[in-house]
Design a protein around this motif. Structure first.
Motif, short mmCIF file in Angstrom:
data_model
loop_
_atom_site.label_atom_id
_atom_site.label_comp_id
_atom_site.label_asym_id
_atom_site.label_seq_id
_atom_site.Cartn_x
_atom_site.Cartn_y
_atom_site.Cartn_z
N GLY A 37 -79.66 -31.50 -106.10
CA GLY A 37 -80.67 -31.32 -105.07
C GLY A 37 -80.30 -30.17 -104.17
N SER A 38 -80.26 -30.40 -102.87
CA SER A 38 -79.98 -29.36 -101.89
C SER A 38 -78.57 -28.80 -102.03
N PRO A 39 -78.42 -27.48 -102.27
CA PRO A 39 -77.08 -26.89 -102.36
C PRO A 39 -76.34 -26.94 -101.02
N VAL A 40 -77.08 -26.84 -99.93
CA VAL A 40 -76.44 -26.88 -98.61
C VAL A 40 -75.86 -28.26 -98.34
N GLN A 41 -76.66 -29.31 -98.53
CA GLN A 41 -76.17 -30.67 -98.30
C GLN A 41 -75.03 -31.02 -99.26
N SER A 42 -75.11 -30.54 -100.49
CA SER A 42 -74.04 -30.78 -101.47
C SER A 42 -72.72 -30.21 -100.96
N ARG A 43 -72.78 -28.98 -100.48
CA ARG A 43 -71.56 -28.34 -100.00
C ARG A 43 -71.06 -28.99 -98.71
#
Length: 285
Positions: A70-76
């Motif tokens: 899903g969201s790359p920002v939230q994943s990181r």
């Protein structure tokens, strides 16, 4: 301090087992939160992670992952929080993949000091994807006139009600390449020489746990209980860290529905459910 005090106790009063906190990170990774879906974001996971790593008696934390990304920002952000807490609390992180740890799910997985998966788990999908729909022909058929007024010539970039624009696509692809490079560098930093030199490794392809082990994406095959008992002894127990619950036992959302009210929230829930379903379906789930 607690460990020191236990050593002073008579042996018969000391616990004869190790307890490992377990955090379950299951769901698509999306910014924000909604009562209409179960998802992962920093806000929805931070409390559980903090509680797990605050257990002074536990030598490690176990994290179960089942996410299509899903969201790359939230994943990181979730990845970073796990690594920061591991360093701060001096604990080892064991990651266990259930059905899938792909794309952003795999980004979170590499926060582990080791990654263990089931032979039939899906891992990888190290890439970036953007998807939308085009409605230009539809609005013509139903007699709708699209009216958009902007301050800034590029403010309506990628408008789904307008024909695709070459410049818009090139700009999107440039953004995707930057995000992809960040993802690749993170995986290389964490997995290092464990990774194979397979040219398809960073193309967005995904594999079973068996093949993922050969490619260096994971460290072993197995399940959480058996693996942790082999590491910390046969009497090792698992302590599930549950998300906060409301009065009737329902998971509490980290943010309430906004000014649109229940109707707007329900509509948002339908759209988000479709988006989440699409993420899972990419992996046959």
């Amino acid at each position: 301090m607690a460990r020191f005090i236990r050593k002073l106790l008579p042996r018969r009063w000391r616990p004869d087992h190790i307890e490992i906190p377990v955090v379950r990170l299951h769901g698509a990774i999306m910014a924000g939160s909604s009562r209409f879906r179960n998802d992962l974001s920093l806000s929805s996971t931070a409390g559980m992670l903090e509680e797990a790593f605050s257990d002074k008696d536990a030598p490690a934390v176990a994290i179960s992952i089942n996410s299509p990304g899903g969201s790359p920002v939230q994943s990181r952000l979730i990845y970073r929080r796990i690594r920061d807490l591991a360093a701060e609390k001096n604990k080892k992180v064991h990651v266990f993949v259930e059905d899938v740890a792909a794309s952003g799910g795999y980004m979170i997985a590499v926060a582990g000091d080791e990654i263990i998966a089931d032979p039939s788990s899906i891992v990888g999908s190290i890439g970036v994807v953007s998807a939308s729909f085009g409605f230009t022909e539809l609005i013509k058929k139903i007699g709708v006139e699209r009216r958009v007024h902007t301050a800034g010539s590029n403010k309506s970039t990628l408008d789904p009600f307008k024909p695709e624009n070459k410049q818009d696509i090139e700009h999107l692809k440039a953004l995707q390449l930057e995000i992809h490079e960040t993802f690749i560098n993170l995986v290389k930093e964490r997995r290092g020489e464990k990774l194979s030199d397979n040219p398809d490794l960073f193309t967005g392809l995904f594999w079973t746990g068996i093949r993922g082990l050969e490619l260096g994406l994971i460290d072993g095959l197995g399940d959480m209980r058996s693996h942790l008992q082999s590491q910390y002894g046969p009497k090792t127990k698992l302590k599930l860290i549950a998300p906060p619950r409301g009065l009737f036992g329902r998971k509490l959302p980290s943010a309430e529905i906004g000014f649109g009210g229940i109707g707007a929230g329900f509509a948002e829930g339908i759209v988000n459910a479709a988006e989440e379903r699409a993420l899972w379906s990419r992996f046959g789930l």
